[in-house]
Design a protein around this motif. Sequence first.
Motif, PDB file in Angstrom:
ATOM      1  N   VAL A 260       0.916  -1.182   0.035  1.00  0.00           N
ATOM      2  CA  VAL A 260      -0.088  -0.157  -0.206  1.00  0.00           C
ATOM      3  C   VAL A 260       1.012   1.338   0.144  1.00  0.00           C
ATOM      4  CG1 VAL A 260      -0.215   0.193   2.673  1.00  0.00           C
ATOM      5  CG2 VAL A 260      -1.987   1.188   1.037  1.00  0.00           C
ATOM      6  N   ALA A 261       0.457   2.164  -0.645  1.00  0.00           N
ATOM      7  CA  ALA A 261       1.263   3.517  -0.795  1.00  0.00           C
ATOM      8  C   ALA A 261       0.218   4.843  -0.723  1.00  0.00           C
ATOM      9  CB  ALA A 261       2.033   3.542  -2.011  1.00  0.00           C
ATOM     10  N   PRO A 262       0.524   5.895  -0.302  1.00  0.00           N
ATOM     11  CA  PRO A 262      -0.237   7.042  -0.133  1.00  0.00           C
ATOM     12  C   PRO A 262      -0.135   7.600  -1.620  1.00  0.00           C
ATOM     13  CG  PRO A 262       1.814   7.491   0.969  1.00  0.00           C
ATOM     14  CD  PRO A 262       2.026   6.265   0.732  1.00  0.00           C
TER      15      PRO A 262
ATOM     16  N   ALA B 220      -0.065   7.683   9.357  1.00  0.00           N
ATOM     17  CA  ALA B 220      -1.525   7.698   8.543  1.00  0.00           C
ATOM     18  C   ALA B 220      -1.965   6.559   7.893  1.00  0.00           C
ATOM     19  CB  ALA B 220      -1.448   9.029   7.916  1.00  0.00           C
ATOM     20  N   VAL B 221      -0.912   6.271   7.006  1.00  0.00           N
ATOM     21  CA  VAL B 221      -1.295   4.886   6.315  1.00  0.00           C
ATOM     22  C   VAL B 221      -1.328   3.799   7.143  1.00  0.00           C
ATOM     23  CG1 VAL B 221      -0.411   3.424   4.377  1.00  0.00           C
ATOM     24  CG2 VAL B 221      -0.478   5.782   4.275  1.00  0.00           C
ATOM     25  N   GLU B 222      -0.332   3.522   8.056  1.00  0.00           N
ATOM     26  CA  GLU B 222      -0.332   2.468   8.962  1.00  0.00           C
ATOM     27  C   GLU B 222      -1.540   2.511   9.932  1.00  0.00           C
ATOM     28  OE1 GLU B 222       2.777   0.691  12.339  1.00  0.00           O
ATOM     29  OE2 GLU B 222       3.308   2.292  10.993  1.00  0.00           O
ATOM     30  N   GLU B 223      -1.978   3.580  10.557  1.00  0.00           N
ATOM     31  CA  GLU B 223      -3.311   3.709  11.138  1.00  0.00           C
ATOM     32  C   GLU B 223      -4.405   3.093  10.300  1.00  0.00           C
ATOM     33  OE1 GLU B 223      -6.222   7.199  12.401  1.00  0.00           O
ATOM     34  OE2 GLU B 223      -4.032   7.486  12.845  1.00  0.00           O
ATOM     35  N   LEU B 224      -4.610   3.320   9.095  1.00  0.00           N
ATOM     36  CA  LEU B 224      -5.423   2.907   8.150  1.00  0.00           C
ATOM     37  C   LEU B 224      -5.391   1.340   7.759  1.00  0.00           C
ATOM     38  CD1 LEU B 224      -6.039   5.644   5.485  1.00  0.00           C
ATOM     39  CD2 LEU B 224      -7.401   5.159   7.261  1.00  0.00           C
TER      40      LEU B 224
ATOM     41  N   ALA C  82      -7.947  -1.545   8.894  1.00  0.00           N
ATOM     42  CA  ALA C  82      -8.579  -2.436   7.916  1.00  0.00           C
ATOM     43  C   ALA C  82      -8.207  -3.797   8.557  1.00  0.00           C
ATOM     44  CB  ALA C  82      -7.845  -2.379   6.753  1.00  0.00           C
ATOM     45  N   GLY C  83      -7.685  -3.993   9.408  1.00  0.00           N
ATOM     46  CA  GLY C  83      -7.355  -5.251   9.815  1.00  0.00           C
ATOM     47  C   GLY C  83      -6.363  -6.033   9.419  1.00  0.00           C
ATOM     48  N   GLY C  84      -5.350  -5.154   8.891  1.00  0.00           N
ATOM     49  CA  GLY C  84      -3.986  -5.904   8.224  1.00  0.00           C
ATOM     50  C   GLY C  84      -2.891  -5.683   9.273  1.00  0.00           C
ATOM     51  N   THR C  85      -1.758  -6.411   9.125  1.00  0.00           N
ATOM     52  CA  THR C  85      -0.822  -6.421   9.860  1.00  0.00           C
ATOM     53  C   THR C  85       0.376  -5.436   9.223  1.00  0.00           C
ATOM     54  OG1 THR C  85      -1.224  -8.416  10.992  1.00  0.00           O
ATOM     55  CG2 THR C  85       1.075  -7.799  11.246  1.00  0.00           C
TER      56      THR C  85
END
Length: 184
Positions: A55-57, A137-141, A145-148
């Motif tokens: 994932v990337a911003p 912020a990306v880590e928070e999302l 989402a339930g990802g690690t």
Amino acid sequence: MTYNMTIAGVNRDLPLCKASDKLTIAAFVIFGDVELTCACAAELLKKAPDFDYMVAPEAKAIPLIHEMARQSGRNTYFLVRKAPKLYMDGVFETKVRSITTEAEQRLYMDGADAKKMRGKRILIIDDVISTGESLRAVEELVHEAGGTVAGRMAILAEGDAVAREDIIYLEPLPLFNADGTPKK
């Protein structure tokens, strides 16, 4: 004024841009630079931990994550958007303040992407990590989402980010004084 550096074996002159009266930063933009994007993607993949998805911003990391997906043979990656789109469903958001953007921003994740991330190892990709606010912020999302989070990667670590032990990067990038000299 420019700052010359070699990144993933590719030499570039980065223009220096005034961020404030006391701070100048080197502009690192991979848009349109296929050679640099491909070289950086290859080097980051060599250092990447095991992951299921990336994932990337939005927006400067898009060419990088696309090339990393292509080189790794992955068919899917996710973007955290700066604005919700009509096709996004079940959107959730977080706030972020970046060193390169004056005002507070919001980042949005598509609920459909979040469902795919649930229970998966997610690798966060960015072009430059400086204050770490976009990364946070990306880590928070991802967590929402339930990802690690499997890892955090960037081409460059700028300023204090160089000392972080939780990110993988290719090269350090200094911050600069108004006269273009690197800050100590």
